[in-house]
Design a protein around this motif. Sequence first.
Motif, PDB file in Angstrom:
ATOM      1  N   MET A  74       7.884  -1.313-131.936  1.00 24.20           N
ATOM      2  CA  MET A  74       6.597  -1.775-131.691  1.00 24.20           C
ATOM      3  C   MET A  74       6.603  -2.997-131.277  1.00 24.20           C
ATOM      4  O   MET A  74       7.181  -4.132-131.705  1.00 24.20           O
ATOM      5  N   PHE A  75       5.677  -3.220-130.225  1.00 25.49           N
ATOM      6  CA  PHE A  75       5.454  -4.599-129.451  1.00 25.49           C
ATOM      7  C   PHE A  75       4.071  -4.987-129.790  1.00 25.49           C
ATOM      8  O   PHE A  75       3.006  -4.196-129.390  1.00 25.49           O
ATOM      9  N   SER A  76       3.893  -6.296-130.004  1.00 28.56           N
ATOM     10  CA  SER A  76       2.466  -6.861-129.855  1.00 28.56           C
ATOM     11  C   SER A  76       2.121  -7.100-128.305  1.00 28.56           C
ATOM     12  O   SER A  76       2.981  -6.830-127.378  1.00 28.56           O
ATOM     13  N   ALA A  77       1.062  -7.543-128.141  1.00 25.84           N
ATOM     14  CA  ALA A  77       0.933  -7.801-126.961  1.00 25.84           C
ATOM     15  C   ALA A  77       1.676  -8.786-126.254  1.00 25.84           C
ATOM     16  O   ALA A  77       2.119  -9.738-127.048  1.00 25.84           O
ATOM     17  N   MET A  78       1.911  -8.975-124.873  1.00 22.50           N
ATOM     18  CA  MET A  78       2.898  -9.780-124.404  1.00 22.50           C
ATOM     19  C   MET A  78       2.547 -10.491-123.087  1.00 22.50           C
ATOM     20  O   MET A  78       2.013  -9.667-122.247  1.00 22.50           O
ATOM     21  N   PRO A  79       2.894 -11.654-122.890  1.00 18.20           N
ATOM     22  CA  PRO A  79       2.756 -12.351-121.507  1.00 18.20           C
ATOM     23  C   PRO A  79       3.629 -11.406-120.650  1.00 18.20           C
ATOM     24  O   PRO A  79       4.382 -10.929-121.046  1.00 18.20           O
ATOM     25  N   ALA A  80       3.021 -11.418-119.509  1.00 19.65           N
ATOM     26  CA  ALA A  80       3.722 -10.921-118.306  1.00 19.65           C
ATOM     27  C   ALA A  80       5.257 -11.204-118.480  1.00 19.65           C
ATOM     28  O   ALA A  80       6.065 -10.376-118.161  1.00 19.65           O
ATOM     29  N   ALA A  81       5.787 -12.582-118.465  1.00 24.20           N
ATOM     30  CA  ALA A  81       7.028 -12.952-118.223  1.00 24.20           C
ATOM     31  C   ALA A  81       7.992 -12.347-119.538  1.00 24.20           C
ATOM     32  O   ALA A  81       9.291 -12.263-119.554  1.00 24.20           O
ATOM     33  N   ALA A  82       7.341 -11.871-120.471  1.00 24.96           N
ATOM     34  CA  ALA A  82       8.178 -11.628-121.679  1.00 24.96           C
ATOM     35  C   ALA A  82       8.487 -10.127-121.741  1.00 24.96           C
ATOM     36  O   ALA A  82       9.521  -9.806-122.315  1.00 24.96           O
ATOM     37  N   VAL A  83       8.039  -9.468-120.511  1.00 29.62           N
ATOM     38  CA  VAL A  83       8.265  -7.875-120.573  1.00 29.62           C
ATOM     39  C   VAL A  83       9.749  -7.601-120.056  1.00 29.62           C
ATOM     40  O   VAL A  83      10.397  -6.988-120.786  1.00 29.62           O
ATOM     41  N   PRO A  84      10.051  -8.023-118.921  1.00 35.56           N
ATOM     42  CA  PRO A  84      11.352  -7.981-118.454  1.00 35.56           C
ATOM     43  C   PRO A  84      12.458  -8.589-119.277  1.00 35.56           C
ATOM     44  O   PRO A  84      13.677  -7.875-119.712  1.00 35.56           O
ATOM     45  N   GLU A  85      12.047  -9.599-120.025  1.00 33.59           N
ATOM     46  CA  GLU A  85      13.183 -10.262-120.965  1.00 33.59           C
ATOM     47  C   GLU A  85      13.125  -9.461-122.326  1.00 33.59           C
ATOM     48  O   GLU A  85      14.355  -9.373-122.775  1.00 33.59           O
ATOM     49  N   ALA A  86      12.302  -8.643-122.702  1.00 31.04           N
ATOM     50  CA  ALA A  86      12.242  -7.599-123.677  1.00 31.04           C
ATOM     51  C   ALA A  86      13.127  -6.461-123.282  1.00 31.04           C
ATOM     52  O   ALA A  86      13.935  -6.067-124.211  1.00 31.04           O
ATOM     53  N   VAL A  87      13.236  -6.052-122.209  1.00 28.98           N
ATOM     54  CA  VAL A  87      14.227  -4.924-121.789  1.00 28.98           C
ATOM     55  C   VAL A  87      15.657  -5.683-122.016  1.00 28.98           C
ATOM     56  O   VAL A  87      16.384  -4.949-122.584  1.00 28.98           O
ATOM     57  N   GLU A  88      15.815  -6.670-121.859  1.00 27.12           N
ATOM     58  CA  GLU A  88      17.106  -7.224-121.744  1.00 27.12           C
ATOM     59  C   GLU A  88      17.579  -7.580-123.119  1.00 27.12           C
ATOM     60  O   GLU A  88      18.861  -7.369-123.502  1.00 27.12           O
ATOM     61  N   ALA A  89      16.635  -7.984-124.051  1.00 25.41           N
ATOM     62  CA  ALA A  89      16.788  -8.393-125.214  1.00 25.41           C
ATOM     63  C   ALA A  89      17.210  -7.329-126.142  1.00 25.41           C
ATOM     64  O   ALA A  89      18.188  -7.522-127.157  1.00 25.41           O
ATOM     65  N   VAL A  90      16.575  -6.117-126.115  1.00 21.47           N
ATOM     66  CA  VAL A  90      16.960  -4.984-126.707  1.00 21.47           C
ATOM     67  C   VAL A  90      17.732  -3.862-126.196  1.00 21.47           C
ATOM     68  O   VAL A  90      17.908  -2.731-126.571  1.00 21.47           O
ATOM     69  N   ALA A  91      18.312  -4.179-125.029  1.00 17.92           N
ATOM     70  CA  ALA A  91      19.047  -3.266-124.154  1.00 17.92           C
ATOM     71  C   ALA A  91      20.320  -2.697-124.979  1.00 17.92           C
ATOM     72  O   ALA A  91      20.551  -1.421-124.671  1.00 17.92           O
ATOM     73  N   ASP A  92      20.870  -3.237-125.808  1.00 15.72           N
ATOM     74  CA  ASP A  92      22.062  -2.761-126.593  1.00 15.72           C
ATOM     75  C   ASP A  92      21.801  -2.323-127.837  1.00 15.72           C
ATOM     76  O   ASP A  92      22.644  -1.516-128.395  1.00 15.72           O
ATOM     77  N   ARG A  93      20.449  -1.857-128.062  1.00 14.33           N
ATOM     78  CA  ARG A  93      20.108  -1.298-129.483  1.00 14.33           C
ATOM     79  C   ARG A  93      19.552   0.250-129.144  1.00 14.33           C
ATOM     80  O   ARG A  93      19.057   0.693-127.973  1.00 14.33           O
ATOM     81  N   PRO A  94      20.033   1.158-130.042  1.00 16.23           N
ATOM     82  CA  PRO A  94      19.752   2.686-129.794  1.00 16.23           C
ATOM     83  C   PRO A  94      18.263   2.933-129.959  1.00 16.23           C
ATOM     84  O   PRO A  94      17.832   3.484-131.100  1.00 16.23           O
TER      85      PRO A  94
END
Length: 275
Positions: A74-94
């Motif tokens: 679950m994600f809170s509201a995010m600034p636009a810049a946080a979205v692609p960085e979120a993909v990378e940050a959790v990419a290794d999680r199942p």
Amino acid sequence: MPWELTADVEAFVATAGDFLRSRPVQHTVMLTLVGTLRRRGLHAYGPGDPVFGFWRPDQSVEAVLIQTPPYPMMFSAMPAAAVPEAVEAVADRPLTGVNMLADTVDEFVAGWHERTGATTTVKMRTRLYLLDTLPPPARQIGQSRVAAAADRDLLLRWHEAFYDEIGERSPGGIVDDRLGYGGVVLWEVDGVPVSVAEFSRVEAGMSRVQMVYTPKEFRGRGYAGGATTVATRAAIDQGAEAVVLNTDLANPTSNGLYQRLGYRPVEDRTVVEFW
């Protein structure tokens, strides 16, 4: 990459607690998750280890995430810049999926598919409602009472039936927890329970009405509305300054009911599954 992940709930609260409490209505589920994990242990929702994260491009937290496996992240509201960085940050999680604001989810899902190749399916679209003004109770057949320990077996059966209907897994221990603080309201007719509405512990001044359920043979008679009204008042009596609830947008009956009971829309979310 300003997203930081941690498995330490206390460290997360120390860093992101003020951010969560700054918008308790929008962060209602997250506040409940954190409160439950601190109170009942990190495996309150399942055997998997939860993960917490916050996006802090400068000194202040501007977005957070929480996952309690096997449930979607679950994600809170995010600034636009946080979205692609979120993909990378959790990419290794199942990840089994995500729960995000409707205006953010498409960008994340597209990035997740590109990054991992996963197939995605929209599981549910939900709407968060906030109580505006609770109208006087409508005259109807039956009466309410607070559930007690003797109702536990019935509630366990109703929880299983409710979560089967919505295609989700019932969190373990939730019935006992809610019975412990008087968070379960039963509606009865001639002494027979016909509907139930529950509410969460008060966190940061708010409570959430949950698990409103009526067995099929008792539906269409207004019992859920009676139970929900009483549960809402009970939450206020326990100190809630704001009362909220979530609905499935695919269910026009419940969305219409809650608006008639004085609830008003706040935001829409989308739950997406990955496989």
